[in-house]
Design a protein around this motif. Structure first.
Motif, short mmCIF file in Angstrom:
data_model
loop_
_atom_site.label_atom_id
_atom_site.label_comp_id
_atom_site.label_asym_id
_atom_site.label_seq_id
_atom_site.Cartn_x
_atom_site.Cartn_y
_atom_site.Cartn_z
N ILE A 705 -46.98 -149.80 -0.84
CA ILE A 705 -46.78 -149.75 -2.01
C ILE A 705 -45.54 -149.16 -2.41
O ILE A 705 -44.84 -148.27 -1.95
N GLN A 706 -45.11 -150.13 -3.47
CA GLN A 706 -43.51 -149.67 -3.99
C GLN A 706 -43.57 -148.56 -4.67
O GLN A 706 -44.34 -148.28 -5.80
N ILE A 707 -42.77 -147.62 -4.60
CA ILE A 707 -42.57 -146.39 -5.46
C ILE A 707 -41.16 -146.65 -6.15
O ILE A 707 -40.27 -147.19 -5.45
N PRO A 708 -41.61 -146.67 -7.53
CA PRO A 708 -40.27 -146.89 -8.42
C PRO A 708 -39.18 -145.74 -8.17
O PRO A 708 -39.29 -144.72 -7.87
N GLU A 709 -37.81 -146.33 -8.20
CA GLU A 709 -36.56 -145.27 -8.11
C GLU A 709 -36.97 -144.51 -9.44
O GLU A 709 -36.37 -143.13 -9.22
N ALA A 710 -37.26 -144.92 -10.49
CA ALA A 710 -37.36 -144.09 -11.83
C ALA A 710 -38.73 -144.05 -12.38
O ALA A 710 -39.60 -145.05 -12.19
N PRO A 711 -38.81 -142.85 -12.96
CA PRO A 711 -40.23 -142.70 -13.60
C PRO A 711 -40.49 -143.64 -14.61
O PRO A 711 -39.43 -144.30 -15.44
N PRO A 712 -41.83 -144.26 -14.96
CA PRO A 712 -41.89 -145.23 -16.09
C PRO A 712 -41.57 -144.56 -17.42
O PRO A 712 -41.91 -143.45 -17.54
N PRO A 713 -41.32 -145.61 -18.27
CA PRO A 713 -40.89 -144.84 -19.71
C PRO A 713 -42.05 -144.40 -20.47
O PRO A 713 -43.04 -144.71 -20.07
N ILE A 714 -41.69 -143.29 -21.41
CA ILE A 714 -42.77 -142.67 -22.10
C ILE A 714 -43.05 -143.91 -23.25
O ILE A 714 -42.16 -144.26 -23.90
N PRO A 715 -44.50 -144.16 -23.41
CA PRO A 715 -44.66 -144.97 -24.59
C PRO A 715 -44.04 -144.39 -25.96
O PRO A 715 -44.18 -143.15 -26.24
N LYS A 716 -43.83 -145.33 -26.91
CA LYS A 716 -43.21 -145.10 -28.05
C LYS A 716 -44.35 -144.62 -29.02
O LYS A 716 -45.45 -145.08 -28.78
N GLU A 717 -44.02 -143.74 -29.97
CA GLU A 717 -44.82 -143.27 -30.82
C GLU A 717 -45.27 -144.38 -31.91
O GLU A 717 -44.14 -145.19 -32.21
N PRO A 718 -46.47 -144.83 -32.16
CA PRO A 718 -46.84 -145.77 -33.06
C PRO A 718 -46.16 -145.56 -34.56
O PRO A 718 -46.13 -144.53 -35.07
#
Length: 728
Positions: A705-718
């Motif tokens: 299972i690939q663990i990303p180096e950086a956390p996923p981006p925070i979703p932008k506010e609509p």
């Protein structure tokens, strides 16, 4: 030529002259250095001069503290402590109001220095100040209406100087007259008094009560709790803090034979203070509660709950008719029994009593008085039950009748539950334990009702009955139910509710179902690693995790910690700081004027202790500074935070950690420096956490299972909120 380590480069000031730059040889007598400085400015009688630190403290340089001087320090040549003491002693007796006021201001400032204080006290300065307080200020009270600010300042500086001088512990508190105590008490009892005078008068009364049993009796004759309560009604948090401190001191020092007086004292204080809290004067004030206020509220809370100890440790006497009448009262309220039938036989009445006592949930149905012979909780449980029955009658009757109509194995026994719950609440609130010296953990909700413990019990007994039903418990599940109830109470208390109603609503959100969810969530975060391959992997990576923890501890020591100086006379806002050098070879430490904001640089810490000179780390009661405090029972928790570093032959550097976490960090770090094993509870906790995390990461890696180096981006506010979800 002396070694460079013994030479300190400083600047020395003298009024009206340019500062003099010179090197001080620390091996040279201080008197010789002062003589050399005086000769440089052509000043004779060098024995009448001394050196001071040129900062806000103006502390004198002595043979004891001369090592505090560091390169770049600015010193000031000034008159010697003795000469200054003589001059101020004469000036404060001046007939000129302005001269007297200015000299008292200087005296209040100079008295912080123990060297000056010793000289002034040797001139019988304390007696002079007390005489001024007793009678000297009377001359000016006639002028008070037209020069009130001046009078207030005059008295304020007099009392400030007195407090500072007494704080050095040179003079015994037992030496003061009744006239002086009456005068100080009169300043506290006056409805309108200068804030500074009131604050210092309260501080003096607190110190008198804490340091002398004889003075306690004299102060207690002059001032009552009722006279102190009005000072809590203002907005000045310092005045409120000192007022509560005096209440606590009077409470702590009340003789054991006057327990009823202590009870009345606490009841009066708590009732009045509860009223203040309900009107948002103290706890709910917009001003944040400072550490000292929080500590005094914690002490008041502990001392108030400790009044329950007598009842908690008192067994019921089955032959005492008055005590038995309380059980009859519980039966009467529950079953609405107005009078007993006189025409029935004794056996019939006994049978009826036994049946009702069984419905009430007592263990001993024939003689329920036996249930209250267990201590703790003793008679305290019966007191709680009677309070619940009288003040929450509908809830009491509902619980008793509801359970008496269930099957025997499913009924929640009210009597047994009340006894065990009372015992549990006493354990949670640590009834009977003395307050800790540096704890601030008070619960605001206990200051919102004059019968807070009884109300607390009433909420919890209803919670217990509710949880019993939710668990569908039987008599065999009694202990399991009590464990769940304890968890519910502890989790609700952790949130620090401001009122009993808020506490009750928090419990509503902690049902048995919610507790199960919380437990399940916590179990999921603690995966079971018990298989043999996992254990072998765990053992293999444990040394590198331990090395990581070691580096973290040493890095924390390099950041340093601010330690608070704690005096047995009264709590002090005095601090010192200690940190490890980046190369892990030297401990730097020194005194601070106030709690620092962030790290303190190495070069601002005057003292050094090479790590190579450290012989051992000593903890607890074996520490030399704890042996001195051994007679003070209230230092029990301080004992758990104390440690000392032994160096050279018999020299110690003594610490009292601000909390348990810092204590463990320093003990671990110092042991790591000495090459010893780190054995604190926090090391075990950190080891378990880091090992669990590392094991999970490695197992995920095995599953590819690939663990990303950086956390996923925070979703932008609509950008557009005008949308709907199409259910079709």
């Amino acid at each position: 030529m002396p070694p460079a380590a013994d030479l300190v480069k400083v600047a020395i000031e003298w009024p009206g002259a340019f500062p003099k730059l010179m090197e001080i040889d620390q091996k040279k007598p201080l008197s010789a250095i002062i003589k050399e400085v005086c000769e440089g400015w052509s000043l004779g009688n060098h024995e009448n001069f001394a050196l001071q630190i040129a900062d806000a403290t103006n502390f004198y340089i002595t043979e004891k503290n001369r090592n505090d001087i560091k390169n770049g320090s600015i010193l000031r040549l000034t008159t010697s402590p003795y000469q200054t003491a003589v001059q101020l002693h004469e000036r404060i007796q001046s007939s000129s109001m302005d001269a007297k006021l200015e000299s008292l201001k200087d005296l209040a400032n100079a008295s912080r220095d123990i060297t000056f204080a010793q000289e002034f006290i040797n001139l019988d300065g304390i007696s002079l100040l007390t005489l001024m307080v007793e009678s000297g200020t009377e001359r000016y009270q006639k002028l008070q209406k037209i020069m009130k600010p001046c009078f207030g300042d005059l008295l304020s500086f007099t009392l400030t100087a007195f407090v500072e001088l007494m704080d050095h512990g040179i003079v015994s508190w037992d030496t003061f007259s009744v006239a002086f105590i009456k005068k100080i008490a009169s300043y506290v009892n006056k409805s309108a008094m200068d804030t500074a005078v009131l604050q210092r008068s309260l501080a003096i009364l607190e110190s008198m009560v804490l340091n002398s049993q004889d003075l306690y009796h004299k102060v207690a004759q002059e001032i009552t709790i009722g006279q102190l309560i009005p000072h809590l009604q203002g907005t000045d948090q310092d005045i409120q803090t000192y007022t509560i401190a005096v209440i606590n001191a009077l409470f702590l020092k009340a003789p054991e034979e006057k327990r009823q007086v202590r009870l009345q004292c606490a009841h009066t204080a708590l009732t009045a203070y509860s009223l203040l809290c309900r009107t948002s004067n103290v706890i709910r004030s917009p001003t944040p509660i400072n550490d000292e206020m929080a500590h005094q509220l914690y002490v008041l809370q502990v001392l108030t709950f400790n009044l329950l100890e007598d009842r908690m440790m008192t067994k019921m006497d089955p032959q005492d008719q008055a005590q038995r009448d309380i059980i009859f009262e519980l039966r009467r309220i529950a079953f609405d029994v107005e009078c007993e039938p006189n025409n029935g036989s004794i056996e019939k009445r006994k049978s009826m009593y036994t049946r009702d006592y069984k419905k009430l949930g007592f263990i001993n149905h024939v003689n329920p008085a036996v249930d209250f012979t267990q201590i703790p909780p003793g008679m305290l449980a019966l007191d709680n039950m009677l309070y619940f029955a009288r003040h929450h009658q509908d809830a009491y009757i509902r619980i008793v009748l509801e359970n008496s109509s269930r099957e025997d194995k499913h009924e929640c026994p009210f009597g047994r539950s009340s006894i065990e719950l009372t015992k549990m609440l006493c354990e949670i609130l640590k009834v009977g334990e003395l307050p800790s010296e540096n704890c601030h953990d008070f619960h605001p909700m206990f200051f919102t009702h004059d019968r807070s413990f009884e109300e607390f019990f009433c909420i919890c007994i209803q919670l217990l009955n509710k949880t019993w039903k939710e668990m569908r418990a039987t008599s065999e599940d009694f202990n399991k139910v009590m464990q769940v109830v304890r968890e519910q109470i502890m989790r609700a208390l952790t949130l620090k509710p401001n009122s009993l109603d808020q506490f009750k609503s928090r419990l509503q959100n902690l049902s048995y179902t919610e507790i199960l969810k919380i437990r399940q969530s916590e179990r999921m975060n603690q995966e079971d690693f018990q298989s043999r391959p996992i254990l072998e992997l765990r053992e293999k990576i444990q040394p590198e995790i331990m090395e990581l923890i070691k580096q973290q501890r040493l890095n924390r020591l390099c950041d340093g910690t601010c330690f608070r100086k704690i005096s047995s006379r009264r709590r002090q806002d005095k601090f010192w700081y200690c940190r490890l050098s980046p190369n892990h070879k030297v401990l730097h430490y020194g005194d601070l004027e106030e709690s620092p904001q962030g790290e303190v640089p190495h070069d601002s810490l005057q003292e050094k202790l090479p790590v190579a000179d450290i012989k051992a780390v000593i903890t607890g009661k074996d520490c030399p500074h704890m042996k001195e405090k051994g007679a003070l029972k209230q230092n029990k928790e301080v004992l758990e935070l104390a440690f000392s570093v032994l160096y050279e032959s018999d020299e110690y550097l003594n610490f009292i950690a601000p909390d348990k976490h810092e204590y463990c960090v320093w003990i671990d770090g110092l042991n790591a420096l000495l090459g010893k094993e780190m054995t604190s509870d926090y090391t075990k906790s950190d080891m378990d956490t880091l090992l669990s995390m590392e094991m999970k990461l490695r197992l995920l890696d095995l599953e590819n299972i690939q663990i990303p180096e950086a956390p996923p981006p925070i979703p932008k506010e609509p950008s557009n909120y005008d949308f709907v979800y199409d259910c079709n």
